[in-house]
Scaffold this active site. Structure first.
Site, short mmCIF file in Angstrom:
data_model
loop_
_atom_site.label_atom_id
_atom_site.label_comp_id
_atom_site.label_asym_id
_atom_site.label_seq_id
_atom_site.Cartn_x
_atom_site.Cartn_y
_atom_site.Cartn_z
N GLU A 54 67.65 86.95 84.81
CA GLU A 54 68.26 87.61 83.92
C GLU A 54 69.87 87.48 83.53
O GLU A 54 70.54 87.53 84.69
CB GLU A 54 67.93 89.06 83.84
N LYS A 141 65.08 90.76 74.65
CA LYS A 141 64.58 91.77 75.36
C LYS A 141 64.36 92.93 74.49
O LYS A 141 65.26 93.31 73.50
CB LYS A 141 65.68 92.43 76.12
N CYS A 175 62.79 91.67 82.90
CA CYS A 175 62.95 92.84 83.81
C CYS A 175 62.18 94.11 83.40
O CYS A 175 61.07 93.74 83.38
CB CYS A 175 64.49 93.24 83.63
#
Length: 321
Positions: A54, A141, A175
């Protein structure tokens, strides 16, 4: 009859690598050079797919508060954001062209975590590259976590791709998005086989999360995290507590590769930067789905179903007369 292809249940072996390494903060050129070193190393080991952590490009500003308190932002924090914004990349753009070239030069599929810039807003994104086709697309995201929200915007359903490639069906969930069961279900519904999970979470519980996903989705999970020391940051993270020397570890990594059975094939790695590699037998996906196919024979669409909105949410729409 000789021209009839074998079905998708045939086993196929794919060698993959997860990169565990830190960003070179505020230096895109140096970060790309570092990426190339790891890509070359993975290719030299025969890997066909390479996954980065990430925010590898642009950086995960662990511990920085950007001068934010409830109701105000400091001038120093705004200047820090300006520098962070300048270190982000546009998709597509010169940085994605450079990454596509690295993918082609080393003949590997590439999944890269990065900070994407569009106008005045930043997104935590993942970009996908094919060695022959170049830049394939991106995932943004959907929901940044906690303080990430004052840095990064929210993605929408238009960037939830699963790409059908020569090495398998590849997608990414970033994540703590991996704790969103409906997002995971959407990816399973797209037939994901190689589920990439770039992260900034180095806790023991993260390994439990990715092992569960592998079993739930009957897919391979490739989890990539950065290994960072104090010396990797141009600022002292506010969450670091007492002053630490430059060798102090701020993120221990924990990158790993998980099989559809939940077996840990490689990692978790906690001892520094480096590669985590494994050979995947895609036939293991079908073997696992014989037990449990979450969107197939184990689903109950008459009771439970999911609707996914994949339309882009544009603030301004221009209608052509």
């Amino acid at each position: 009859m000789d021209n009839i292809p074998n079905g998708p249940s045939d086993s196929k072996k794919v060698k993959v690598a997860v990169v565990q390494a830190a960003t070179v903060f505020y230096d895109l050129k140096a970060t790309l050079e570092k990426a190339e070193r790891f890509i070359k190393e993975a290719a030299d080991h025969g890997c066909q797919l390479v996954v980065f952590p990430e925010a590898f490009i642009g950086g995960y500003p662990r511990g920085s508060n950007f001068g934010v308190v409830m109701g105000s932002r400091s001038p120093e924090g705004k200047e820090e954001f300006r520098k962070y914004h300048a270190a982000a990349v546009e998709l597509p753009g010169p940085a994605s062209d450079a990454l596509a070239q690295l993918s082609a030069n080393h003949n590997v599929f590439l999944v890269m975590g990065l900070i994407e810039r569009e106008g005045g807003t930043l997104y935590c994104s993942v970009a996908f590259f094919d060695p022959l086709k170049g830049y394939l697309g991106k995932h943004r995201k959907l929901t940044p976590t906690a303080a990430e929200r004052y840095l990064w915007g929210c993605g929408d359903g238009s960037t939830l791709p699963v790409f059908d490639t020569e090495v398998g069906k590849i997608g990414a969930v970033i994540c703590w998005e991996n704790r969103m069961p409906l997002l995971r279900t959407a990816m399973y519904g797209k037939g994901i086989q190689i589920y990439c999970a770039p992260t900034a979470d180095a806790r023991d519980s993260w390994i439990a999360t990715v092992r569960h996903i592998a079993m739930e989705g009957a897919c391979f999970v490739l989890s990539a995290n950065q290994f960072c020391r104090q010396s990797d940051y141009p600022f002292l993270p506010e969450t670091s507590g007492e002053a630490k020397d430059e060798s102090s570890v701020l993120c221990r990594g924990g990158s790993a590769i998980i099989a559809p059975s939940g077996e840990v094939l490689a990692g978790p790695k906690y001892d520094g930067e480096g590669l985590v590699t494994a050979e995947l037998d895609l036939g293991d996906i079908v073997r696992a789905k014989f037990d449990f196919d979450v969107v197939g024979h184990y689903a109950r669409p008459d009771v439970l179903s999911l609707r996914v909105n994949e339309k882009p949410n544009s603030t301004v729409t221009f209608l052509t007369p």
